[in-house]
Design an enzyme around this catalytic site. Structure first.
Site, PDB file in Angstrom:
ATOM      1  N   ASP A   1      40.217  43.377  40.448  1.00 32.70           N
ATOM      2  CA  ASP A   1      41.634  43.082  39.964  1.00 32.70           C
ATOM      3  C   ASP A   1      41.701  44.003  38.688  1.00 32.70           C
ATOM      4  O   ASP A   1      40.883  44.428  37.970  1.00 32.70           O
ATOM      5  CB  ASP A   1      41.616  41.572  39.292  1.00 32.70           C
ATOM      6  CG  ASP A   1      41.737  40.771  40.414  1.00 32.70           C
ATOM      7  OD1 ASP A   1      42.191  41.121  41.457  1.00 32.70           O
ATOM      8  OD2 ASP A   1      41.457  39.508  40.325  1.00 32.70           O
TER       9      ASP A   1
ATOM     10  N   ASP B   1      40.646  35.737  41.470  1.00 32.28           N
ATOM     11  CA  ASP B   1      40.307  34.552  40.423  1.00 32.28           C
ATOM     12  C   ASP B   1      41.101  33.525  41.156  1.00 32.28           C
ATOM     13  O   ASP B   1      41.117  32.207  40.792  1.00 32.28           O
ATOM     14  CB  ASP B   1      41.046  34.819  39.131  1.00 32.28           C
ATOM     15  CG  ASP B   1      42.221  35.825  39.179  1.00 32.28           C
ATOM     16  OD1 ASP B   1      43.073  36.060  40.471  1.00 32.28           O
ATOM     17  OD2 ASP B   1      42.626  36.642  38.132  1.00 32.28           O
TER      18      ASP B   1
ATOM     19  N   ASP C   1      42.583  33.907  46.806  1.00 27.98           N
ATOM     20  CA  ASP C   1      41.571  34.873  46.899  1.00 27.98           C
ATOM     21  C   ASP C   1      40.369  34.496  47.488  1.00 27.98           C
ATOM     22  O   ASP C   1      39.529  35.444  48.134  1.00 27.98           O
ATOM     23  CB  ASP C   1      41.158  35.391  45.508  1.00 27.98           C
ATOM     24  CG  ASP C   1      42.288  36.073  44.859  1.00 27.98           C
ATOM     25  OD1 ASP C   1      43.297  36.731  45.646  1.00 27.98           O
ATOM     26  OD2 ASP C   1      42.452  36.072  43.596  1.00 27.98           O
TER      27      ASP C   1
END
Ligand code: ATP
Length: 930
Positions: A329, A652, A656
Site C-alpha cells: 500500500d 488493511d 483486502d
C-alpha cells in the site's frame, strides 16, 4: 435477566438491567470490580503439555530407551561407574532437550499473545483502547468496519452496519445490523439483528453497543471447542526435516549395525561392541534437530518482533526468505500518513494554506495575499463540509501540556497535537480549525442524523446533518469518483449545472495537484427538501453540488527509499498498490525509486478492462497500480504468482482479506489495519512501515541460513563420528572411541555450538543474493557435498591420529587408552573448528571468528569441559582418558585442523578464480561468468 431476551429490550431497560450509562460508559472502578466478578473475556484454552510431560517425553526416543536398557545390564554386570555416567549423560541430554523445547513452546505462546485483539470502549466518558480480554458486561463498545466483535453486544447505534457471522451461523453473506428492539421472544442467532456476537466481524459501517455477555458465557463460548482453531505452527521445513530425521535414523542404525558386525567379526567382544553401537546410534541420530529448528525459528521470530514485525504463522518465516515481490500500500506504509492540507482549489482559484503538522495554526493566501475565510462564501462552504463530514479529532497532547509545568511556555518546547482517527480526515479537521470553522464551533448548529461511512470501493463518505429545521448532505471523496455523483457545481459563489467544460476544469486542477504528489480530495453538498428520501447511500450521494478540492502532502517515510534499494539489490521487486490517484502514486513512486526506466503504472480502470491473459503479459513490468479497489489486489497477486513469483502483499481493510490470504505472505498493518485483515495475515507490521517488511525478509533469510548452518554442522559431525568407528572396524583396529566418549561428544560438542549457530548473525551479502526458490532443497547450494566431504575428512583425520598413536606400541593396553584419548581430542577439536566454518557459505577465513559471542562461549566451554575430562583426576577413570603431552597435542591440532585448512584453501582458490572471471557488462553491472 433471561440470557435470550436481550434483543427485546429498549435502550433504557438495557441500562437498568446492566447497570450502565449508554452515554458515558462504565466508570473505571465498576469495570474493575466487574472484571473480578465475571472474570476475563476469554475463551478457555485447550489443554497444554505440562513441563513434566515435556521432560518425560525426552526419554521416549527408541534408541535412548535401548541405551538405558543396555546401561541397566552393564550396571547389573558390575560396571557401576559406566552405568552411572551414561545415565548422567542421558539425563543431562534430556535436560538440554527439555530446556530447548520449553523455550520454543514459551516463545510460540508469547507470539500468540502479541496478536491478541483489542477493543475500543467508552469508560468515564472517554474513548479508550483496551485488551478485549478486559471487557465486562455493561461496557460500551465502539465498532467500525473491519473490527472483530470483542464480546456479545447489544447494538444501541448502527450506521450501515453489516456483520459476517459465518463462524457462528454458517451464513457467509453479511447480515445487516440495527439498534431497535425486536419483539419476538425466541429468535435463532442469525435473526438477532440487534446483537453482535463475539468473534464475528463487522464488514461494513459503524456501530455502538453494550456488552451483554463475555468469555465462555457468549454464544462463541458455548461452541468454544469448535472454534479453537490453532494457527498452523509447523513449517514445511520442519515437516521435511522430520522426514529427513526418520531417514537419518534408518541410515544411522544401519551403519551402526554394520560397525557392530564388523567389530565382532574382527574379534571385538560382543557386549562391548553392542554398547558402543548403541552409543554410536544415540550420538549419530540428530534427535535434537527439530527442537533446534524450532528454537532458531522462535528466536528469529523474536528478533523480528524487536524490528516491529509480528509473525502470526510460523511457516511464513520460511516463505519470507523466498519473497520475490512485495506489493505494498502507499498511504502510511510507504508514506508517513501525516497529512497536511497545503492547497485548496475553488472554481479556478488556487489558495495556499500555511502551517505544519496537526497544529491548527495557519492562514490562507491567494496570489500571495491573505484570504479572509469569513468573507469568502465558497471557501466557507468547503470548510463546513470538511468539518462536518469528518470523524477525526485533533487534540492537544496532555503530556506536552504538562511538560513545562504550571502553564509556562518553554522556549524550545513544541506543541504536540495528537490525532484521533483517520489522518486524511485529521488534515481536514486541522484545515477547518486553522481557518476558523472548527467542528466544535459547528456542533451546536448542526446535528448529524446519518452517516454513510467511507469505503475503499466508493472512495467517498457522506453525512446528513440537520440544520435550522432543514437537512444537508455533506460528501467528500476521491474527486473523480465524487464528480460522478454531482449534477451542479459551486462556481464563483453561484450554483451552476456541472457542464462537461467545468468538469474538465476540475479534473485538470485535480490532476495538476496529484502530479505534484498531493493527495487530492473533492467536496460536495446538497440541501435536502422535506420530501427527499435519503435512506440509502445512492439516495444521499446523488444530485450533489461540487464545492472544490483540497490537496494534502503526505511525505514519504525517510527509511523507505533505502529499503527499496535494498530490495532491488536482493532481487526483490517493489510494487505500489494504492487507492490514490495515478499521478499522485507515480510521483511518489518516482521519489522513492520504485519505478525503473520502462516500468508501467496502470489504473484500476485499465486493470478492469484487461483479462487475466493480458495482465499476465505485463504484470512483471507493472510497478504502480493506482485507484484500485480491493478486489483488484487478488487479481494482481494471482497474476504475479502465475509468473512464478513468491508474493508478499500488504492490506488493511476488510476487503483486502482475500488478497492477503491468497498471497504467499499476507501482511497486515498493526496500527491502521482492521481485525479482519490481521486475522487473514501471516505477518503484522506493528509500525505499518514498509521498511519493516524488508527487515522481516532479511530475518527470514537469515533464519533459513542459520538452520542450514547447524544442519551442516550436526550432520557433518555425525558423519565424522560414524566414519571414525566404521573405518576402524573395517580395518580391524580396536575401538577408537569408547561408548562414554561417544556420548560425551554428542552432548558437549553437538548441542551447545549448534544452538549458538541457530542465532548467528547474517552474512554481509545476505541481502545481495537473489531470493531462494521456494522448492529448493535444504541441501541445495552444495550443502550436501559440504556435509559429506567434511564428515569424511573429520573421520579420516580422527582415525589417522588414532592409528599413528596406536602404531607406536600396537597391542599395548596403555597405548590404546592414549590413542583413544588422542582420537577423542581430535574429534572434539575438529568439530569445534568446523563450527566456525559453518558460519560462512565459503570458509572460516571469510568471517570474523569472534562475531558470534554465543558461539565463542559455547566453543570455549566445550573446550574447557574436554580439558576437564582429560586432566581432572576423578574423571580420567570414568572417561578412560590420560593426559596428553606436547607432541600428542601437536598431532591432535594438526589432524583436527586439516579438514578446515583443506576446505578453506579450496574455497579461497575457487573464489579467486571466480573473481578473475567477473567482467563488466555494458550497463555497468557486475556479471559473473558461471
Ligand atoms: P493506500 O491503498 O495506498 O492506503 P489510499 O489510502 O489512498 O491508498 P484509500 O484509503 O482506498 O486508499 O483511498 C482512496 C481515495 O479515497 C483517496 O485517494 C482519497 O481521495 C479518498 N479518501 C481517502 N480517505 C477518505 C475519507 N476518509 N473520506 C473520503 N474520501 C477519502
Amino acid at each position: 435477566m433471561d440470557q435470550n431476551r436481550w434483543h427485546q429490550l429498549p435502550t433504557e431497560t438495557l441500562e437498568q438491567s446492566l447497570g450502565c450509562d449508554t452515554a458515558r460508559g462504565l466508570t473505571g472502578a465498576t469495570a474493575e470490580e466487574r472484571l473480578r466478578q465475571f472474570g476475563h473475556n476469554e475463551l478457555s484454552e485447550g489443554a497444554r503439555v505440562s513441563p513434566l510431560l515435556l521432560f518425560l517425553n525426552q526419554f521416549k526416543d527408541f534408541m535412548v530407551l535401548v541405551l538405558m536398557g543396555a546401561t541397566l545390564i552393564s550396571g547389573l554386570l558390575g560396571e557401576f561407574l559406566d552405568a552411572i555416567t551414561i545415565v548422567a549423560i542421558i539425563v543431562l541430554n534430556a535436560v538440554l532437550g527439555f530446556v530447548q523445547e520449553f523455550r520454543a513452546e514459551r516463545s510460540l505462546r508469547a507470539l500468540k499473545a502479541l496478536s491478541a485483539p483489542t477493543a475500543k470502549v467508552i469508560r468515564d466518558g472517554n474513548t479508550d483502547i483496551v485488551p478485549a480480554s478486559e471487557l465486562v458486561p455493561g461496557d460500551l463498545v465502539l465498532l467500525e468496519s473491519g473490527d472483530r466483535v470483542p464480546a456479545d453486544i447489544r447494538f444501541i447505534q448502527a450506521n450501515s452496519c453489516y456483520a459476517e457471522e459465518s463462524a457462528l451461523t454458517g451464513e457467509s453473506v453479511p447480515v445487516g445490523k440495527h439498534a431497535n428492539p425486536i419483539t419476538e421472544p425466541e429468535l435463532p442467532l442469525g435473526d438477532q439483528r440487534n446483537i453482535g456476537f463475539m468473534g464475528t466481524m463487522l464488514t461494513g459501517g459503524t456501530g455502538k453497543g453494550v456488552v451483554i455477555r463475555t468469555g465462555m458465557e457468549t454464544e462463541m463460548g458455548r461452541i468454544a471447542d469448535l472454534i479453537q482453531k490453532t494457527e498452523e505452527m509447523e513449517t514445511p521445513l520442519q515437516r521435511r526435516l522430520e522426514q529427513l530425521g526418520k531417514i537419518l535414523i534408518i541410515v544411522a542404525v544401519a551403519l551402526t549395525v554394520l560397525v557392530v558386525i564388523a567389530g565382532i567379526m574382527h574379534g571385538q567382544p560382543a557386549y562391548g561392541m553392542f554398547l558402543a553401537g548403541v552409543s554410536l546410534a544415540v550420538a549419530a541420530i540428530p534427535e535434537g534437530l527439530p527442537a533446534i529448528v524450532t528454537i532458531a525459528l522462535a528466536l528469529g521470530v523474536q528478533r523480528m518482533i524487536k524490528r516491529k514485525a509480528i509473525v502470526r504463522k510460523l511457516p511464513s518465516v520460511e516463505t519470507l526468505g523466498c519473497a520475490s515481490v512485495i506489493c505494498s500500500d502507499k498511504t502510511g506504509t510507504l508514506t508517513q500518513n501525516k497529512m497536511t492540507v497545503t492547497g485548496v482549489w475553488l472554481s479556478g482559484r488556487a489558495i495556499q494554506i500555511t502551517g505544519e503538522g496537526y497544529e491548527p495554526v495557519g492562514e490562507a493566501y491567494e496570489h500571495g495575499k491573505p484570504v479572509d475565510p469569513k468573507h469568502d462564501q465558497s471557501l466557507r462552504r468547503l470548510l463546513q463540509i470538511a468539518a462536518l463530514c469528518n470523524n477525526a479529532e485533533v487534540v492537544r497532547n496532555a503530556e506536552a501540556e504538562d511538560k513545562d509545568g504550571k502553564g509556562k511556555k518553554s522556549a524550545e518546547r513544541k506543541e504536540e497535537w495528537q490525532l484521533k482517527g483517520d489522518p486524511t480526515e485529521g488534515a481536514l479537521t486541522v484545515l477547518s480549525s486553522k481557518l476558523g470553522m472548527s467542528a466544535k464551533s459547528l456542533e451546536p448548529l448542526y446535528k448529524r442524523i446519518a452517516e454513510f461511512p467511507f469505503d475503499s470501493e466508493r472512495k467517498r463518505m457522506s453525512v446528513i446533518v440537520s440544520h435550522q429545521g432543514g437537512r444537508l448532505v455533506c460528501a467528500k471523496g476521491a474527486p473523480d469518483m465524487l464528480m460522478e455523483q454531482c449534477a451542479y457545481v459551486l462556481w464563483e459563489d453561484k450554483v451552476m449545472p456541472f457542464t462537461a467544460t467545468l468538469k474538465r476544469k476540475v479534473a485538470e486542477a485535480s490532476e495538476q495537484m496529484a502530479g505534484s504528489a498531493l493527495r487530492v480530495l473533492g467536496f460536495a453538498y446538497r440541501d435536502l427538501r422535506s420530501h427527499d428520501r435519503c435512506e440509502t447511500t445512492e439516495e444521499a450521494e446523488s444530485q450533489l453540488i461540487f464545492a472544490g478540492l483540497t490537496g494534502m502532502i503526505d511525505p514519504p517515510r525517510k527509511e523507505v527509499r533505502e529499503a527499496i534499494a535494498t530490495c532491488r539489490r536482493a532481487g526483490i521487486k517493489t510494487v505500489m498498490i494504492t487507492g490514490d490517484h495515478q499521478l499522485t502514486a507515480e510521483a511518489i513512486a518516482n521519489q522513492l525509486g520504485i519505478m525503473p526506466r520502462g516500468g508501467i503504472a496502470i489504473s484500476g480502470r485499465e486493470l478492469s478492462q484487461m483479462d487475466d491473459e493480458q495482465l499476465d503479459k505485463i504484470s512483471d513490468n507493472i510497478y504502480v497500480y493506482a485507484r484500485v479497489s480491493p478486489e483488484h489486489k487478488l487479481r494482481i497477486v494471482k497474476s504475479l504468482q502465475r509468473q512464478g513469483h513468491v508474493v508478499a502483499m500488504t492490506g488493511d481493510g476488510v476487503n483486502d482479506a482475500p488478497a492477503i490470504k491468497a498471497a504467499d505472505i499476507g501482511i497486515a498493518m498493526g496500527i491502521s489495519g482492521t481485525d479482519v485483515s490481521k486475522e487473514a495475515s501471516a505477518l503484522i507490521l506493528s509500525d505499518d512501515n514498509f521498511a519493516t517488511i524488508v527487515a522481516a525478509i532479511e530475518e527470514g533469510r537469515n533464519i533459513y541460513e542459520n538452520i542450514r548452518k547447524f544442519i551442516r554442522y550436526l550432520l557433518a559431525s555425525n558423519v565424522g563420528e560414524i566414519l571414525t568407528m566404521f573405518l576402524a572396524m573395517m580395518a580391524g583396529l580396536p575401538l577408537p572411541l569408547i561408548p562414554i566418549q561417544i556420548l560425551w561428544v554428542n552432548l558437549v560438542t553437538d548441542g551447545l555450538p549448534a544452538m549458538a549457530l541457530g542465532v548467528d548473525q547474517a552474512e554481509k551479502d545476505l541481502m545481495k543474493m537473489k531470493p531462494r526458490s521456494s522448492v529448493e532443497s535444504i541441501f541445495a547450494r552444495r550443502l550436501g557435498w559440504k556435509i559429506i566431504s567434511r564428515g569424511i575428512l573429520i573421520g579420516v583425520c580422527t582415525l589417522g591420529a588414532f592409528w599413528l598413536t596406536l602404531s607406536k606400541a600396537p597391542g599395548d593396553a596403555g597405548q590404546l587408552v592414549l590413542a583413544q584419548t588422542v582420537a577423542f581430542a581430535t574429534l572434539v577439536l575438529a568439530q569445534l573448528i568446523h563450527v566456525f566454518d559453518c558460519r560462512s557459505s565459503r570458509s572460516i577465513f571469510h568471517r570474523n571468528i569472534l562475531q558470534n559471542k554465543y558461539l565463542v562461549f559455547a566453543v570455549l566451554s566445550s573446550l574447557v569441559l574436554m580439558l576437564g575430562v582429560l586432566y581432572l583426576k576423578p574423571l580420567q577413570p570414568v572417561f578412560k582418558t590420560v593426559p596428553l603431552d606436547f607432541r600428542e597435542w601437536c598431532l591432535v591440532f594438526v589432524a583436527a585442523g586439516i579438514p578446515t585448512f583443506v576446505m578453506g584453501i579450496g574455497s579461497v582458490l575457487s573464489s579467486g578464480r571466480k573473481k578473475s572471471k567477473t567482467k563488466w557488462t555494458p550497463s555497468g553491472k557486475h556479471s559473473t561468468a558461471r
